[in-house]
Design a protein around this motif. Structure first.
Motif, short mmCIF file in Angstrom:
data_model
loop_
_atom_site.label_atom_id
_atom_site.label_comp_id
_atom_site.label_asym_id
_atom_site.label_seq_id
_atom_site.Cartn_x
_atom_site.Cartn_y
_atom_site.Cartn_z
N SER A 1 5.58 13.47 -22.36
CA SER A 1 5.03 14.44 -23.31
C SER A 1 6.10 14.80 -24.34
N GLN B 1 1.28 19.26 -23.61
CA GLN B 1 0.48 18.27 -22.86
C GLN B 1 0.75 18.56 -21.39
N TRP C 1 -4.78 24.12 -18.90
CA TRP C 1 -4.74 23.72 -20.31
C TRP C 1 -5.26 24.84 -21.20
N GLN D 1 -4.38 12.88 -23.37
CA GLN D 1 -4.01 13.00 -21.96
C GLN D 1 -4.99 12.22 -21.11
#
Ligand code: HEM
Length: 555
Positions: free
Chosen positions: A380, A431, A464, A549
């Motif tokens: 990431s 991420q 997230w 992702q």
């Protein structure tokens, strides 16, 4: 500024390409330069692969990631499905008749489902954390689903996550005998205590030299052959964890007896827990169906994964035990634990065999968790660098000022490398390694914000969504380490991504201090000596990269 020659045809070998055909493959070309000499070397392709490929990017799939059922798998399991549907319909019928099933409280809101199969058809296939965030706009931050009788709950904001996972962590359990997802209880506590003894914040400072050494080897490998970036990052983490846990020196070409087992065991963890991929994930009784029954072919796949996991549990353990018996065991966590078997048996009144089982499990989970998760976070960070040259410039300016051109970064520099530390936090936020966390299961009926949560519900945190909440992180899709800095220092009042990235409550990742240290030293070292740039097309123009992702617990 000399530019590299055009990107070669493909970074991914042909036989691999076919596996990824429908998935996003990001090829990042890094132009490599020795930072102190300001000398550019021609860049060679460096594939950062975000694909359904467990070998290049760990992608462990949760029992709760709500991936849309793989149709092929569903068709193969039709005979078993029919039996299951009849049984489930009957169970639901009995449950619905039970007086006071929901204690008079409503179930949390969620999409309307079908009889028996529930929300199976509206499970989202890709990037579920984004779909749930969008659904939360309609339903609120508590979203309830039901698939084949299995209740599922997604919590979409930090306050709810904290309430449920932190304050009621006693009400949540894992699901397996694997230490990482083992139910609460005496056995889990014993695992946790022994693991923590060797990975708490003080203990991990003893591993900094190993982390530094493997990082230096990684830099050299990257310099010699930048086309193998992914493999080199893997090498760095695998070599570190095997040295720390088992005392094994992984050869410079990355060869070691465990790689194959790690791949298969991770695939099992990843695929085996994916709902819809295998019905047995939702209907545990199917595990008793023999493999010769039509539709029960999954048993053979599971057997292969079990075999790999067993090899990974026993191999490192036996390796250390044999070396100890010979008297030439190098220092390692497993060696220290084994030397304490009699004391530990005394403390718990457990047999030596029971303590040894725990040590085996610790070795297994440590290798599984330690080799691949941090690897995902590092990718990431590197992806962000290829997209944000101005951020990279700022990091390098800091590295130049603090470390200077004549040496490589050390852990002793960490306190002064504020921007590097902020960048590591931003990499964990931007991420997420575990975008939907690791699911927990309620053991008793519960109530949340006036809604009924049945016992046995799989509860997942939309990590997230918490990390991309615009009310907390302005322009959350942007990669901006500055959001964690105030007055030249790390801003302690900013929401810390580590408080979400590593899970919650008493289950919070015990490897987090080790992981954060590994992330720091690799990011600081790479950016001190290399530049990361996007790949170039045939005309030498930078190729636009779309960050993405993979789906699963670990992305
Ligand atoms: C960036 C790297 C890492 C991330 C994002 C991560 C994330 C997580 C998460 C989300 C959990 C589940 C927590 C929960 O149930 O709420 C977990 C558990 C665990 N992790 Fe990590 N982890 C990382 C690195 C590591 C490393 C390096 C190790 C080993 C050295 C490790 C060992 C474990 C273990 C043993 C558990 C199970 C803990 C328990 O159930 O008591 N992890 N990790």
């Amino acid at each position: 500024m000399p530019r590299s020659k055009p990107v070669a045809e493909r970074a991914v070998p042909e036989q691999e390409e076919s596996q990824f055909s429908d998935d996003l493959v990001i090829v990042v070309r890094l132009d490599v330069r020795l930072h102190d000499k300001r000398k550019w070397r021609p860049g060679v392709e460096l594939p950062l692969i975000h694909a359904m490929d467990d070998r290049s990017l760990l992608e462990v799939t949760s029992e709760f990631s709500f991936v849309h059922p793989n149709m092929e798998s569903v068709l193969r399991t039709i005979p078993v499905l029919l039996v299951a549907v009849v049984l489930l319909a009957f169970v639901r019928f009995l449950l619905d008749r039970k007086n006071g099933y929901t204690r008079g409280l409503p179930l949390p809101p969620g999409p309307k489902g079908w009889p028996v199969i529930g929300n199976m058809l509206n499970m989202t296939a890709s990037q579920p954390w984004i779909a749930y965030r969008n659904l939360a706009i309609e339903c609120g931050d508590i979203i309830y689903f039901q698939v084949l009788g299995q209740p599922l709950l997604v919590l979409g904001n930090a306050a709810l996550v904290s309430e449920f996972f932190e304050k009621r962590s006693a009400n949540t359990v894992g699901q397996d005998k694997n230490y990482g997802i083992m139910p609460y209880g005496q056995q889990w506590r014993q695992h946790r205590r022994l693991f923590w003894q060797h990975f708490n914040v003080r203990a991990v400072s003893a591993y900094q030299q190993t982390q530094t050494d493997t990082t230096r080897k990684f830099l050299l490998k990257l310099l010699q052959d930048p086309s193998q970036l992914v493999e080199h990052i893997r090498y760095a983490f695998l070599a570190t964890i095997l040295k720390v846990l088992v005392g094994i020196d992984v050869s410079d070409n990355g060869d070691n007896q465990y790689s194959g087992h790690i791949d298969a065991a991770l695939e099992g963890f990843s695929q085996g827990l994916m709902p819809g991929k295998f019905l047995v994930g939702l209907l545990p009784f199917l595990r008793f169906v023999p493999s010769w029954v039509p539709g029960a072919g999954f048993q053979n796949t599971f057997a292969r994964w079990r075999e790999a996991s067993a090899a990974l549990r026993h191999g490192p353990f036996e390796h250390v035990k044999d070396a100890m018996e010979r008297g030439d065991a190098p220092e390692s966590v497993l060696a220290k634990l084994l030397s304490r078997v009699p004391d530990e048996s005394g403390i718990w009144g457990a047999s030596a065999e029971e303590v040894e089982e725990i040590i085996k499990n610790i070795g297994f989970v440590g290798i599984e968790g330690g080799a691949e998760t941090t690897f995902s976070a590092v990718q990431s960070a590197f992806l962000a660098m290829s997209l944000h040259p101005s951020v990279q410039k700022k990091v390098q300016t800091e590295l130049d000022a603090v470390v200077g051109p004549h040496r490589l970064p050390e852990f002793a520099d960490q306190a002064s490398l504020v921007y590097v530390s902020a960048l590591c936090k931003e990499a964990l936020r931007w991420q997420n390694v575990t975008p939907m966390g690791v699911p927990h299961r309620t053991t008793a009926d519960d109530e949340l914000e006036g809604y009924f949560v049945p016992a046995g519900t799989l509860v997942s945190a939309n990590v997230w969504a918490c990390m991309h909440d615009p009310a907390v992180f302005e322009d959350p899709d942007e990669f901006r380490p500055e959001r964690f800095i105030r007055n030249g220092k790390l801003d302690v009042s900013a929401r810390d991504p580590s408080a979400f990235a590593f899970g919650f409550g008493r289950r919070i990742c015990p490897g987090r201090h080790f992981a954060e240290a590994g992330l720091f030293i690799i990011v600081a070292s790479v950016l001190h000596v290399f530049d990361i740039t996007p790949p170039l097309d045939e005309q030498g123009r930078p190729i636009e990269i779309t960050p993405g992702q993979t789906d699963g617990i670990i992305s």
